[in-house]
Motif scaffolding. Sequence first.
Motif, short mmCIF file in Angstrom:
data_model
loop_
_atom_site.label_atom_id
_atom_site.label_comp_id
_atom_site.label_asym_id
_atom_site.label_seq_id
_atom_site.Cartn_x
_atom_site.Cartn_y
_atom_site.Cartn_z
N TYR A 29 0.84 -1.19 0.00
CA TYR A 29 0.00 0.00 0.00
C TYR A 29 0.87 1.23 0.00
CZ TYR A 29 -3.50 3.41 1.15
OH TYR A 29 -4.32 4.50 1.10
N PRO A 30 0.53 2.20 -0.79
CA PRO A 30 -0.46 2.19 -1.87
C PRO A 30 0.13 1.54 -3.12
CG PRO A 30 0.48 4.39 -1.69
CD PRO A 30 1.12 3.54 -0.61
N VAL A 80 1.05 6.10 -6.29
CA VAL A 80 1.25 4.82 -5.62
C VAL A 80 2.75 4.60 -5.42
CG1 VAL A 80 -0.87 3.75 -6.51
CG2 VAL A 80 1.25 3.52 -7.81
#
Length: 180
Positions: A29-30, A80
Amino acid sequence: MNRPYIIAIDAVAGGGKTTLSKAVNEALYPSARYCFDEFDELDIHPVDFYDWWLRGADIAEFDCPGIHQAVSDRIEINDVDFIVLDIPFGRKHTRFCKLIDLSVFIDTPLDITLARRILRDPYEDLASVRREIERYLSKTRALYAGHMHYKKECDLILDGTLSIEELKKSVLKRINTAGC
């Protein structure tokens, strides 16, 4: 600007790349996940894979502008930390050779991949299953056996007989070792 760390997961069909890529994506994550097959309508590839293999299996005959554009856009957005790719050929593909930080190959015995495909894919009747097995023995097995040589280009080769949880742990350990 740091770009996302990109993990490519490769295996023959039925080898576990989709299942592992989903598990790794969920653990990071992310992150974002992209699957080669989801961009099939944009891909350019040989019509007859067996003929392609007989002609020397030139990866340049595969072009995947859709997934490459999606990954490039995600890198540009930079929202991300990780991108997980479910994609054949790994670094051997010219569109991805410079993007992949970790190339993973799931080395799954071909009898297991065949069994998984038979269990996964819808067949109308036993005769359809029989035709699939006959096609596998006459053509497809040679393609899959040839695909196994891509593992030598990978950073991490995993035993495809292990559970998805064990495979995921191995990938995450390797990522952590890389300092991510």
